[in-house]
Design a protein around this motif. Structure first.
Motif, PDB file in Angstrom:
ATOM      1  N   LYS A   1       6.620 -13.689   4.520  1.00 33.25           N
ATOM      2  CA  LYS A   1       5.254 -14.083   4.876  1.00 33.25           C
ATOM      3  C   LYS A   1       4.507 -12.875   5.455  1.00 33.25           C
ATOM      4  O   LYS A   1       4.974 -12.238   6.391  1.00 33.25           O
ATOM      5  N   SER A   2       3.352 -12.573   4.881  1.00 36.45           N
ATOM      6  CA  SER A   2       2.572 -11.406   5.292  1.00 36.45           C
ATOM      7  C   SER A   2       1.426 -11.835   6.200  1.00 36.45           C
ATOM      8  O   SER A   2       0.534 -12.566   5.774  1.00 36.45           O
ATOM      9  N   TYR A   3       1.460 -11.378   7.443  1.00 36.68           N
ATOM     10  CA  TYR A   3       0.416 -11.704   8.410  1.00 36.68           C
ATOM     11  C   TYR A   3      -0.594 -10.570   8.571  1.00 36.68           C
ATOM     12  O   TYR A   3      -1.672 -10.770   9.086  1.00 36.68           O
ATOM     13  N   ARG A   4      -0.227  -9.352   8.167  1.00 38.40           N
ATOM     14  CA  ARG A   4      -1.015  -8.185   8.539  1.00 38.40           C
ATOM     15  C   ARG A   4      -2.303  -8.056   7.741  1.00 38.40           C
ATOM     16  O   ARG A   4      -3.390  -7.978   8.296  1.00 38.40           O
ATOM     17  N   SER A   5      -2.185  -7.978   6.428  1.00 40.49           N
ATOM     18  CA  SER A   5      -3.315  -7.579   5.596  1.00 40.49           C
ATOM     19  C   SER A   5      -4.112  -8.771   5.090  1.00 40.49           C
ATOM     20  O   SER A   5      -3.607  -9.891   4.994  1.00 40.49           O
ATOM     21  N   THR A   6      -5.361  -8.481   4.726  1.00 43.99           N
ATOM     22  CA  THR A   6      -6.192  -9.504   4.096  1.00 43.99           C
ATOM     23  C   THR A   6      -5.653  -9.811   2.700  1.00 43.99           C
ATOM     24  O   THR A   6      -4.847  -9.054   2.131  1.00 43.99           O
ATOM     25  N   VAL A   7      -6.131 -10.903   2.129  1.00 41.84           N
ATOM     26  CA  VAL A   7      -5.742 -11.274   0.775  1.00 41.84           C
ATOM     27  C   VAL A   7      -6.101 -10.167  -0.214  1.00 41.84           C
ATOM     28  O   VAL A   7      -5.330  -9.844  -1.129  1.00 41.84           O
ATOM     29  N   GLU A   8      -7.262  -9.542  -0.024  1.00 38.85           N
ATOM     30  CA  GLU A   8      -7.725  -8.509  -0.945  1.00 38.85           C
ATOM     31  C   GLU A   8      -6.822  -7.278  -0.907  1.00 38.85           C
ATOM     32  O   GLU A   8      -6.497  -6.696  -1.964  1.00 38.85           O
ATOM     33  N   ILE A   9      -6.407  -6.865   0.284  1.00 38.42           N
ATOM     34  CA  ILE A   9      -5.506  -5.715   0.411  1.00 38.42           C
ATOM     35  C   ILE A   9      -4.128  -6.067  -0.133  1.00 38.42           C
ATOM     36  O   ILE A   9      -3.485  -5.263  -0.830  1.00 38.42           O
ATOM     37  N   THR A  10      -3.658  -7.262   0.168  1.00 38.85           N
ATOM     38  CA  THR A  10      -2.352  -7.701  -0.329  1.00 38.85           C
ATOM     39  C   THR A  10      -2.336  -7.748  -1.853  1.00 38.85           C
ATOM     40  O   THR A  10      -1.336  -7.387  -2.495  1.00 38.85           O
ATOM     41  N   ARG A  11      -3.455  -8.167  -2.452  1.00 40.13           N
ATOM     42  CA  ARG A  11      -3.530  -8.220  -3.915  1.00 40.13           C
ATOM     43  C   ARG A  11      -3.361  -6.830  -4.516  1.00 40.13           C
ATOM     44  O   ARG A  11      -2.656  -6.654  -5.525  1.00 40.13           O
ATOM     45  N   LEU A  12      -3.985  -5.821  -3.903  1.00 42.11           N
ATOM     46  CA  LEU A  12      -3.830  -4.451  -4.391  1.00 42.11           C
ATOM     47  C   LEU A  12      -2.388  -3.982  -4.210  1.00 42.11           C
ATOM     48  O   LEU A  12      -1.806  -3.355  -5.111  1.00 42.11           O
ATOM     49  N   ALA A  13      -1.799  -4.272  -3.057  1.00 42.14           N
ATOM     50  CA  ALA A  13      -0.406  -3.888  -2.805  1.00 42.14           C
ATOM     51  C   ALA A  13       0.520  -4.506  -3.842  1.00 42.14           C
ATOM     52  O   ALA A  13       1.445  -3.851  -4.342  1.00 42.14           O
ATOM     53  N   GLN A  14       0.259  -5.753  -4.199  1.00 39.56           N
ATOM     54  CA  GLN A  14       1.092  -6.440  -5.180  1.00 39.56           C
ATOM     55  C   GLN A  14       0.963  -5.821  -6.573  1.00 39.56           C
ATOM     56  O   GLN A  14       1.909  -5.854  -7.365  1.00 39.56           O
TER      57      GLN A  14
ATOM     58  N   GLY B   1     -11.258 -10.497   3.493  1.00 40.75           N
ATOM     59  CA  GLY B   1     -12.038  -9.374   4.002  1.00 40.75           C
ATOM     60  C   GLY B   1     -12.659  -8.634   2.837  1.00 40.75           C
ATOM     61  O   GLY B   1     -12.687  -9.120   1.701  1.00 40.75           O
ATOM     62  N   GLU B   2     -13.136  -7.425   3.100  1.00 40.65           N
ATOM     63  CA  GLU B   2     -13.781  -6.650   2.046  1.00 40.65           C
ATOM     64  C   GLU B   2     -12.760  -6.131   1.043  1.00 40.65           C
ATOM     65  O   GLU B   2     -11.594  -5.913   1.367  1.00 40.65           O
ATOM     66  N   GLU B   3     -13.206  -5.929  -0.184  1.00 38.19           N
ATOM     67  CA  GLU B   3     -12.341  -5.384  -1.222  1.00 38.19           C
ATOM     68  C   GLU B   3     -11.978  -3.929  -0.899  1.00 38.19           C
ATOM     69  O   GLU B   3     -12.812  -3.170  -0.386  1.00 38.19           O
ATOM     70  N   PRO B   4     -10.750  -3.509  -1.172  1.00 33.77           N
ATOM     71  CA  PRO B   4     -10.402  -2.094  -0.997  1.00 33.77           C
ATOM     72  C   PRO B   4     -11.297  -1.203  -1.855  1.00 33.77           C
ATOM     73  O   PRO B   4     -11.673  -1.584  -2.978  1.00 33.77           O
TER      74      PRO B   4
ATOM     75  N   THR C   1      -9.432   2.295   2.201  1.00 32.97           N
ATOM     76  CA  THR C   1     -10.151   3.221   1.338  1.00 32.97           C
ATOM     77  C   THR C   1      -9.154   4.190   0.724  1.00 32.97           C
ATOM     78  O   THR C   1      -8.358   4.811   1.440  1.00 32.97           O
ATOM     79  N   ILE C   2      -9.181   4.319  -0.594  1.00 32.81           N
ATOM     80  CA  ILE C   2      -8.297   5.223  -1.331  1.00 32.81           C
ATOM     81  C   ILE C   2      -9.167   6.273  -2.015  1.00 32.81           C
ATOM     82  O   ILE C   2     -10.161   5.937  -2.658  1.00 32.81           O
ATOM     83  N   THR C   3      -8.792   7.554  -1.856  1.00 29.04           N
ATOM     84  CA  THR C   3      -9.573   8.625  -2.463  1.00 29.04           C
ATOM     85  C   THR C   3      -8.692   9.494  -3.355  1.00 29.04           C
ATOM     86  O   THR C   3      -7.481   9.570  -3.175  1.00 29.04           O
TER      87      THR C   3
END
Length: 231
Positions: free
Chosen positions: A73-86, A101-104, A218-220
């Protein structure tokens, strides 16, 4: 075994976190030192070295009586960040908490100079961001050291390395290896190029870096983006 060691038999229960980062040999030593009950827990995708990591199955071979628990169970990140991680490293067992939250942001630049100017702008905007902590997470210590030299004149910028004694709020530059286990309101991942992040270990490091973010990411990159981020 060569130099002798004392069994810690007065310890009744041992809890081992980050179970994926210990090798079977290390678990064998731990089992000899601590013969009492054990709980071993972690996240298989959070390994910083997949070539020497352990799974619950391999741990049970060494510690058959230990309770092995995968943290799903992931408590740390927003759904949007978790989606990118996945999308970087899929964990089919992950259960994200429904917090949005906001999209990465993934931002590309023509040159490293332009990328550095953008990072400088993010650092200077930190005081008005409303965040308490920002992590700028690099792949290697050499890259972290070089970026710190470029940004050290700015307020609240600190370098986390093997000699650091404490972790504080503000802006922290660190490697994914040292940031593992930490969390930041905002994470910035620079130099996410195809050349910098391309191997299996690089993929793990990128996943760890992304999952340090609680609210914003933010990824650059300057040049071709890492294939793990290509869409």
């Amino acid at each position: 075994m060569l130099e002798g060691f004392k069994v810690r038999d007065r310890i009744k229960h041992v809890v081992i976190d980050e179970m994926q980062d210990y090798t079977p040999v290390q678990y064998r030593v731990i089992s000899r030192l601590y013969p009492g009950n054990m709980t071993v827990l972690g996240d298989r995708n959070q390994s910083v070295n997949p070539l020497s990591s352990s799974t619950a199955e391999s741990i049970r071979d060494v510690l058959p009586d230990a309770e092995c628990v995968y943290m799903q169970k992931s408590y740390r990140s927003t759904v949007e960040i978790t989606r990118l991680a996945q999308s970087i490293l899929h964990n089919p067992d992950l259960i994200p908490i429904e917090r949005h939250g906001e999209e990465p942001r993934i931002v590309g630049f023509r040159t490293q100079g332009e990328e550095l100017e953008f990072l400088l702008g993010l650092v200077r905007a930190f005081a008005q961001s409303g965040y308490h902590s920002t992590g700028i997470i690099c792949k290697t210590q050499k890259q972290a050291d070089a970026l710190f030299e470029d940004l050290r004149a700015e307020a609240n910028v600190r370098l986390l390395d093997a000699r650091s004694q404490e972790f504080r709020d503000g802006i922290t530059i660190a490697t994914a290896y040292l940031a593992k286990g930490l969390e930041f309101d905002q994470v910035i991942l620079p130099s996410c190029t195809a050349r910098n992040y391309r191997s299996a270990i690089d993929r793990q490091m990128l996943y760890v870096g992304v999952t340090r973010a609680m609210h914003a990411l933010t990824i650059t990159h300057s040049g071709a983006i890492s294939p793990f981020l290509a869409r």
